[in-house]
Motif scaffolding. Sequence first.
Motif, PDB file in Angstrom:
ATOM      1  N   SER A  11      11.052   3.052 -15.257  1.00  0.00           N
ATOM      2  CA  SER A  11      11.870   1.845 -15.182  1.00  0.00           C
ATOM      3  C   SER A  11      11.148   0.658 -15.825  1.00  0.00           C
ATOM      4  O   SER A  11      11.774  -0.242 -16.355  1.00  0.00           O
ATOM      5  N   SER A  12       9.839   0.658 -15.789  1.00  0.00           N
ATOM      6  CA  SER A  12       9.110  -0.375 -16.524  1.00  0.00           C
ATOM      7  C   SER A  12       7.811   0.199 -17.073  1.00  0.00           C
ATOM      8  O   SER A  12       6.766   0.062 -16.456  1.00  0.00           O
ATOM      9  N   PRO A  13       7.912   0.869 -18.227  1.00  0.00           N
ATOM     10  CA  PRO A  13       6.770   1.597 -18.787  1.00  0.00           C
ATOM     11  C   PRO A  13       5.539   0.716 -18.976  1.00  0.00           C
ATOM     12  O   PRO A  13       4.410   1.180 -18.835  1.00  0.00           O
ATOM     13  N   VAL A  39       2.703   8.114 -10.012  1.00  0.00           N
ATOM     14  CA  VAL A  39       3.088   7.020 -10.909  1.00  0.00           C
ATOM     15  C   VAL A  39       3.579   5.857 -10.064  1.00  0.00           C
ATOM     16  O   VAL A  39       4.515   6.001  -9.274  1.00  0.00           O
ATOM     17  N   ALA A  40       2.920   4.726 -10.215  1.00  0.00           N
ATOM     18  CA  ALA A  40       3.295   3.528  -9.455  1.00  0.00           C
ATOM     19  C   ALA A  40       3.748   2.442 -10.414  1.00  0.00           C
ATOM     20  O   ALA A  40       3.169   2.255 -11.472  1.00  0.00           O
ATOM     21  N   GLU A  41       4.800   1.759 -10.021  1.00  0.00           N
ATOM     22  CA  GLU A  41       5.333   0.712 -10.881  1.00  0.00           C
ATOM     23  C   GLU A  41       5.581  -0.549 -10.068  1.00  0.00           C
ATOM     24  O   GLU A  41       5.837  -0.482  -8.871  1.00  0.00           O
ATOM     25  N   ASN A  42       5.515  -1.680 -10.751  1.00  0.00           N
ATOM     26  CA  ASN A  42       5.927  -2.915 -10.096  1.00  0.00           C
ATOM     27  C   ASN A  42       7.408  -2.812  -9.834  1.00  0.00           C
ATOM     28  O   ASN A  42       8.162  -2.391 -10.703  1.00  0.00           O
ATOM     29  N   ILE A  43       7.814  -3.202  -8.655  1.00  0.00           N
ATOM     30  CA  ILE A  43       9.253  -3.179  -8.428  1.00  0.00           C
ATOM     31  C   ILE A  43       9.767  -4.587  -8.591  1.00  0.00           C
ATOM     32  O   ILE A  43       9.170  -5.544  -8.096  1.00  0.00           O
ATOM     33  N   ARG A  44      10.845  -4.687  -9.297  1.00  0.00           N
ATOM     34  CA  ARG A  44      11.449  -5.999  -9.458  1.00  0.00           C
ATOM     35  C   ARG A  44      12.401  -6.252  -8.304  1.00  0.00           C
ATOM     36  O   ARG A  44      12.771  -5.330  -7.577  1.00  0.00           O
ATOM     37  N   GLN A  45      12.794  -7.466  -8.188  1.00  0.00           N
ATOM     38  CA  GLN A  45      13.684  -7.888  -7.105  1.00  0.00           C
ATOM     39  C   GLN A  45      14.832  -6.912  -6.887  1.00  0.00           C
ATOM     40  O   GLN A  45      15.076  -6.484  -5.777  1.00  0.00           O
ATOM     41  N   ILE A  51       6.426  -4.164  -3.017  1.00  0.00           N
ATOM     42  CA  ILE A  51       6.130  -4.632  -4.366  1.00  0.00           C
ATOM     43  C   ILE A  51       5.620  -3.521  -5.263  1.00  0.00           C
ATOM     44  O   ILE A  51       5.518  -3.683  -6.454  1.00  0.00           O
ATOM     45  N   CYS A  52       5.355  -2.382  -4.660  1.00  0.00           N
ATOM     46  CA  CYS A  52       4.870  -1.253  -5.444  1.00  0.00           C
ATOM     47  C   CYS A  52       5.811  -0.077  -5.239  1.00  0.00           C
ATOM     48  O   CYS A  52       6.050   0.336  -4.113  1.00  0.00           O
ATOM     49  N   GLY A  53       6.353   0.430  -6.310  1.00  0.00           N
ATOM     50  CA  GLY A  53       7.258   1.560  -6.209  1.00  0.00           C
ATOM     51  C   GLY A  53       6.583   2.835  -6.682  1.00  0.00           C
ATOM     52  O   GLY A  53       6.060   2.893  -7.788  1.00  0.00           O
ATOM     53  N   VAL A  54       6.589   3.841  -5.828  1.00  0.00           N
ATOM     54  CA  VAL A  54       6.043   5.136  -6.227  1.00  0.00           C
ATOM     55  C   VAL A  54       7.202   5.958  -6.772  1.00  0.00           C
ATOM     56  O   VAL A  54       8.053   6.422  -6.028  1.00  0.00           O
ATOM     57  N   SER A  55       7.244   6.094  -8.086  1.00  0.00           N
ATOM     58  CA  SER A  55       8.397   6.784  -8.663  1.00  0.00           C
ATOM     59  C   SER A  55       8.159   8.278  -8.746  1.00  0.00           C
ATOM     60  O   SER A  55       9.090   9.055  -8.862  1.00  0.00           O
ATOM     61  N   ARG A  56       6.905   8.693  -8.698  1.00  0.00           N
ATOM     62  CA  ARG A  56       6.621  10.127  -8.668  1.00  0.00           C
ATOM     63  C   ARG A  56       5.322  10.380  -7.939  1.00  0.00           C
ATOM     64  O   ARG A  56       4.346   9.676  -8.142  1.00  0.00           O
ATOM     65  N   ILE A  57       5.327  11.407  -7.149  1.00  0.00           N
ATOM     66  CA  ILE A  57       4.070  11.887  -6.579  1.00  0.00           C
ATOM     67  C   ILE A  57       4.148  13.404  -6.577  1.00  0.00           C
ATOM     68  O   ILE A  57       5.138  13.995  -6.167  1.00  0.00           O
ATOM     69  N   TRP A  58       3.096  14.006  -7.090  1.00  0.00           N
ATOM     70  CA  TRP A  58       3.100  15.455  -7.257  1.00  0.00           C
ATOM     71  C   TRP A  58       1.686  15.989  -7.046  1.00  0.00           C
ATOM     72  O   TRP A  58       0.714  15.387  -7.500  1.00  0.00           O
ATOM     73  N   VAL A  59       1.589  17.101  -6.336  1.00  0.00           N
ATOM     74  CA  VAL A  59       0.310  17.789  -6.150  1.00  0.00           C
ATOM     75  C   VAL A  59       0.507  19.257  -6.534  1.00  0.00           C
ATOM     76  O   VAL A  59       1.520  19.881  -6.174  1.00  0.00           O
ATOM     77  N   PHE A  60      -0.420  19.787  -7.277  1.00  0.00           N
ATOM     78  CA  PHE A  60      -0.401  21.187  -7.716  1.00  0.00           C
ATOM     79  C   PHE A  60      -0.162  22.088  -6.506  1.00  0.00           C
ATOM     80  O   PHE A  60      -0.824  21.948  -5.474  1.00  0.00           O
ATOM     81  N   SER A  61       0.793  23.031  -6.660  1.00  0.00           N
ATOM     82  CA  SER A  61       1.252  23.810  -5.506  1.00  0.00           C
ATOM     83  C   SER A  61       0.119  24.506  -4.750  1.00  0.00           C
ATOM     84  O   SER A  61       0.166  24.626  -3.530  1.00  0.00           O
ATOM     85  N   LEU A  62      -0.902  24.971  -5.466  1.00  0.00           N
ATOM     86  CA  LEU A  62      -1.982  25.691  -4.793  1.00  0.00           C
ATOM     87  C   LEU A  62      -2.977  24.761  -4.108  1.00  0.00           C
ATOM     88  O   LEU A  62      -3.911  25.209  -3.454  1.00  0.00           O
ATOM     89  N   MET A  63      -2.777  23.450  -4.249  1.00  0.00           N
ATOM     90  CA  MET A  63      -3.734  22.477  -3.703  1.00  0.00           C
ATOM     91  C   MET A  63      -3.105  21.561  -2.658  1.00  0.00           C
ATOM     92  O   MET A  63      -3.639  20.490  -2.375  1.00  0.00           O
ATOM     93  N   ARG A  64      -1.959  21.965  -2.146  1.00  0.00           N
ATOM     94  CA  ARG A  64      -1.276  21.083  -1.199  1.00  0.00           C
ATOM     95  C   ARG A  64      -1.882  21.156   0.199  1.00  0.00           C
ATOM     96  O   ARG A  64      -2.585  22.092   0.520  1.00  0.00           O
ATOM     97  N   ARG A  65      -1.558  20.156   0.984  1.00  0.00           N
ATOM     98  CA  ARG A  65      -2.017  20.030   2.374  1.00  0.00           C
ATOM     99  C   ARG A  65      -3.532  19.927   2.476  1.00  0.00           C
ATOM    100  O   ARG A  65      -4.139  20.403   3.409  1.00  0.00           O
ATOM    101  N   LYS A  66      -4.127  19.285   1.492  1.00  0.00           N
ATOM    102  CA  LYS A  66      -5.555  18.978   1.529  1.00  0.00           C
ATOM    103  C   LYS A  66      -5.777  17.476   1.466  1.00  0.00           C
ATOM    104  O   LYS A  66      -6.861  16.999   1.142  1.00  0.00           O
ATOM    105  N   GLY A  67      -4.712  16.736   1.718  1.00  0.00           N
ATOM    106  CA  GLY A  67      -4.850  15.286   1.728  1.00  0.00           C
ATOM    107  C   GLY A  67      -4.910  14.634   0.357  1.00  0.00           C
ATOM    108  O   GLY A  67      -5.297  13.472   0.225  1.00  0.00           O
ATOM    109  N   ILE A  68      -4.534  15.363  -0.673  1.00  0.00           N
ATOM    110  CA  ILE A  68      -4.612  14.783  -2.022  1.00  0.00           C
ATOM    111  C   ILE A  68      -3.578  13.674  -2.203  1.00  0.00           C
ATOM    112  O   ILE A  68      -3.889  12.580  -2.684  1.00  0.00           O
TER     113      ILE A  68
END
Length: 226
Positions: free
Chosen positions: A103-105, A125-131, A167-184
Amino acid sequence: KQTDNQLIIDAGQKQFGATTCGSCGMLYSTDSPEDNFQHTQFHQRFLDTIKFVGWKKERVVAEFWDGKIILVLPDDPKYATKKAEDVRRIADSELGFQQITLSSPSSAKTYLFINSDRMVVGCLVAENIRQAFRVLEQQEKPKDMNKEDFMEHHRAWCCSTMPEKAICGVSRIWVFSLMRRKGIATRLLDTVRTTFMYGSHLTKEEIAFSDPTPEGKLFATKYCET
Ligand code: ACO
Ligand code: ZN
């Protein structure tokens, strides 16, 4: 023909040949030539994408016993932004997003978790969120996005207590399937809160998730509570 079908059904029930590749995490059936082919196609490309050779200049924003987090900004050298984009693509395809533009590269910050085996195993990926983006209940959309795109990709969901001040929008969060539930994912978000805005520590309330997946919801709910 009847018997063939029966065989296939039985095989499915007994999970014959169903296996998860220990390197790339793909679930496929070793009995199926088509699955094998798809796995071969995917496997090397995936491992190449998440391979991290190390850069001359790395913006290390957090270090742990099992890895580190580096931050990639839009104006960084091509090798860095390219890696960030490639990993984001993987995340997008897993999330079922089409290749949508951010939304705002120009303000997008990509956080990559690199493990001790030199693989990118997490991406945020974190982006500034606009109003407009901030008050999600009012169904407002960013100016540069048409309504269909917004409705399709940003049926946004926020931590229930407070989208107002985000004020901060997390537009994507992804963890490699074999590495999940390790607090990444948790460590990625903690790091975003301390580094997203210079000189200020964001509260959990100031972060909003645009969230299409049930897994993301489970994670975000847990994260916002604790
Ligand atoms: N089911 C139930 N609870 C979960 C799950 C899950 N699948 N995942 C995380 N949690 C909760 C747990 O309480 C967990 O703590 P615990 O392991 O001690 O029980 C807590 O959240 C913290 O989990 P992390 O280990 O920090 O999360 P992880 O590194 O596994 O990453 C993520 C979570 C990012 C959702 C991962 O599962 C993933 O990449 N999924 C596929 C992509 C996806 O759905 N991303 C979210 C899309 S939303 C968006 O992008 C804005
Ligand atoms: Zn594989």
